[in-house]
Design an enzyme around this catalytic site. Structure first.
Site, PDB file in Angstrom:
ATOM      1  N   TYR A 144       0.611  -1.165  -0.100  1.00 52.50           N
ATOM      2  CA  TYR A 144       0.248  -0.083   0.143  1.00 52.50           C
ATOM      3  C   TYR A 144       0.929   0.881  -0.235  1.00 52.50           C
ATOM      4  O   TYR A 144       1.932   1.154   0.629  1.00 52.50           O
ATOM      5  CB  TYR A 144      -0.729   0.020   1.414  1.00 52.50           C
ATOM      6  CG  TYR A 144      -1.967   1.008   1.448  1.00 52.50           C
ATOM      7  CD1 TYR A 144      -3.001   1.327   0.187  1.00 52.50           C
ATOM      8  CD2 TYR A 144      -1.878   1.807   2.413  1.00 52.50           C
ATOM      9  CE1 TYR A 144      -4.463   2.675   0.460  1.00 52.50           C
ATOM     10  CE2 TYR A 144      -3.025   3.431   2.384  1.00 52.50           C
ATOM     11  CZ  TYR A 144      -3.524   3.539   1.138  1.00 52.50           C
ATOM     12  OH  TYR A 144      -4.167   4.153   1.719  1.00 52.50           O
ATOM     13  N   ASP A 238       9.077   2.833   0.445  1.00 52.40           N
ATOM     14  CA  ASP A 238       8.124   3.636   0.696  1.00 52.40           C
ATOM     15  C   ASP A 238       7.845   3.383   2.292  1.00 52.40           C
ATOM     16  O   ASP A 238       8.009   1.916   2.273  1.00 52.40           O
ATOM     17  CB  ASP A 238       7.055   3.181   0.305  1.00 52.40           C
ATOM     18  CG  ASP A 238       5.615   3.720   1.103  1.00 52.40           C
ATOM     19  OD1 ASP A 238       6.376   4.250   2.406  1.00 52.40           O
ATOM     20  OD2 ASP A 238       3.937   3.207   0.497  1.00 52.40           O
ATOM     21  N   LYS A 266       3.760   8.500   9.195  1.00 55.91           N
ATOM     22  CA  LYS A 266       3.197   8.362  10.046  1.00 55.91           C
ATOM     23  C   LYS A 266       4.211   9.155  11.660  1.00 55.91           C
ATOM     24  O   LYS A 266       4.477   9.159  11.775  1.00 55.91           O
ATOM     25  CB  LYS A 266       2.953   6.775  10.130  1.00 55.91           C
ATOM     26  CG  LYS A 266       2.333   6.117   9.715  1.00 55.91           C
ATOM     27  CD  LYS A 266       1.753   4.979   9.600  1.00 55.91           C
ATOM     28  CE  LYS A 266       1.020   4.727   8.713  1.00 55.91           C
ATOM     29  NZ  LYS A 266       0.501   3.711   6.801  1.00 55.91           N
TER      30      LYS A 266
HETATM   31  C1  LIG Z   1      -0.202   4.679   5.410  1.00 56.95           C
HETATM   32  C2  LIG Z   1       0.513   4.800   4.573  1.00 56.95           C
HETATM   33  C3  LIG Z   1       0.813   5.107   3.293  1.00 56.95           C
HETATM   34  C4  LIG Z   1      -0.093   5.762   3.304  1.00 56.95           C
HETATM   35  O1  LIG Z   1      -0.383   7.370   4.758  1.00 56.95           O
HETATM   36  P1  LIG Z   1      -1.136   8.144   4.451  1.00 56.95           P
HETATM   37  O2  LIG Z   1      -0.821   9.164   5.701  1.00 56.95           O
HETATM   38  O3  LIG Z   1      -2.255   7.258   5.508  1.00 56.95           O
HETATM   39  O4  LIG Z   1      -1.727   8.594   3.039  1.00 56.95           O
HETATM   40  C5  LIG Z   1       1.523   5.353   1.871  1.00 56.95           C
HETATM   41  N1  LIG Z   1       1.863   4.340   2.371  1.00 56.95           N
HETATM   42  C6  LIG Z   1       3.167   2.682   3.778  1.00 56.95           C
HETATM   43  C7  LIG Z   1       3.403   2.168   3.410  1.00 56.95           C
HETATM   44  C8  LIG Z   1       1.358   3.203   4.740  1.00 56.95           C
HETATM   45  O5  LIG Z   1       1.876   1.920   5.666  1.00 56.95           O
END
Ligand SMILES: *Cc1c(COP(=O)(O)O)cnc(C)c1O
Length: 427
Positions: A144, A238, A266
């Protein structure tokens, strides 16, 4: 436990907010029941509007690595708020957090702050396309990267060559530029690249956390690095989930692999809406206003968000033992859960990297989306509600990772293991 007031608030919310939630993962659609409305949180605990208390393993989906309402973070935000909440001009604190982040993370010279992980990943991909002059990207099924169009592409037969949108609203035109690969399968990635010289970047979670926790196989990241170098492709880590969580320098540091662009979110925002992406200078200088790739944000680098993030990173940077403590606590939980699940003959596989851990109700090794999807969802549902009833709050989906925080005590972990033992008997 009683959820009377939560139920009433959820019904009220549903009339004016789609599904009653501002992000779908908060709804209990995958497990049934009513989402719990939280009143406040402190340390390792959540307190709901009905007076119930929970040991929290969601931790705002990752940011609260030191526990809720951590004093240095809260104090920094309160102090900043009194000076005005947004100016739309440069502020000194943006440079302070940038300097600290660049010093903690390997292989980055410059960083730009945005407002979410989604924005970070979306901007990183645009930058990679601008920098390489190529259009297609490779992403992995089950990873994701936020909800921007290019990333909402699902795995499925035939989808590898002509990506198919898995969300209405994503056009075929966008979908065809996202090529899907199988996580932990380097031959599959090689086959997709196939000497076509059309791939701008490969983006992945260096430790997958959005199909439960799935570690990269030994050498998988290294092999991706080699492939990217050979084909003039940028490697994007990511690290929205893993950044500042697995180590000061995230997965790059943990595995000793350099990415070309790294995305954050995060933890870097300390619980406020923050994302960021970072790279070497020659790549970052491709961004406006120095370079041609446009990227902007009215509230980007917001003083409150930067104050929370800076306080959080300072805490992590100054505590030499933090990652060892997190590892030890997670290992303790891992061993305890394994023991009681085995004793109660519950079929399961536990994956763990650092302070990310997940229980898959499957007997097979979980290495990619396909094997993650084999888990028994009925068992998960019963487990989730059982744990909740015992006062342990895990994410309401089998595809989520549990996040361990430093605020958890060994007594909390013991209580969690005991709850798992009780619940296991009825699975
Ligand atoms: C949570 C998450 C996102 C998205 O971040 P948001 O602040 O919810 O837009 C993207 N990549 C990873 C790996 C994530 O865990």
């Amino acid at each position: 436990m009683l959820y009377k007031r939560s139920s009433a608030l959820f019904a009220q919310a549903g009339a004016v907010i789609p599904g009653g939630v501002n992000s779908p993962v908060r709804a209990f659609n995958a497990v049934g029941g009513t989402p719990i409305f939280i009143e406040k949180a402190e340390g390792a605990y959540l307190f709901d509007v009905d007076g119930n208390t929970y040991i929290d393993y969601i931790n705002s989906w990752g940011p609260m690595i030191l526990g809720h309402a951590h004093k240095p973070v809260v104090d920094a935000v309160v102090k900043k708020a009194q000076l005005g909440t947004s100016f739309g001009t440069p502020t000194e604190i943006e440079t302070q957090i940038a300097e600290l982040a660049v010093s903690m993370v390997p292989n980055i010279d410059k960083i730009r702050f945005v407002n979410s992980g989604t924005e970070a990943c979306m901007s990183a991909v645009r930058l990679a396309r601008g920098f390489t002059g190529k259009e297609k990207i490779i992403k992995f099924a089950g990873c994701y990267h936020g909800h921007s169009d290019s990333f909402l592409i699902q795995a499925g037969s035939g989808a590898v060559t002509f990506g198919s949108p898995n969300s209405p609203g994503v056009t075929q035109g966008t979908a065809k530029d996202t090529l899907l690969a199988r996580y932990n399968d380097i031959e599959n990635v090689e086959a997709i690249i196939a000497n076509k010289n059309e791939i701008a970047c490969i983006i992945l979670e260096p430790v997958a956390g959005n199909m439960g926790c799935i570690p990269p196989k030994p050498d998988f990241l290294k092999q991706l690095r080699v492939l990217c170098d050979a084909h003039n492709i940028l490697l994007i880590f990511d690290e929205v989930m893993t950044g500042f969580r697995l180590a000061k320098g995230g997965a790059q540091e943990l595995y000793g692999i350099n990415a070309d662009i790294v995305c954050f979110g995060k933890v870097i925002g300390g619980g406020l809406p923050v994302g960021a992406f970072a790279a070497r200078s020659d790549i970052m200088n491709y961004l406006a206003p120095v370079g041609p790739v446009y990227q902007a944000g009215t509230l980007s680098g917001n003083p409150l968000a930067m104050a929370a993030g800076l306080a959080m990173l300072k805490e992590l940077n100054s505590d030499e033992e933090i990652y060892n403590r997190l590892n030890s606590k997670t290992e303790y939980l891992h061993e305890g859960l394994s023991k009681v699940l085995n004793e109660n003959k519950v079929v399961h596989t536990i994956n763990r990297v650092g302070s990310m851990i997940s229980v898959h109700f499957s007997k097979d090794e979980v290495v990619d989306f396909e094997t993650a999807a084999k888990g028994n969802n009925d068992t998960f549902k019963a487990f989730f509600h059982g744990m909740l009833n015992e006062g342990v709050y895990i994410a309401p989906s089998a595809f989520e990772t549990w996040f361990i925080t430093d605020a958890l005590s060994y007594a909390d972990l013991d209580k969690t293991i005991e709850a798992c033992n009780t619940v296991s008997k009825s699975l």
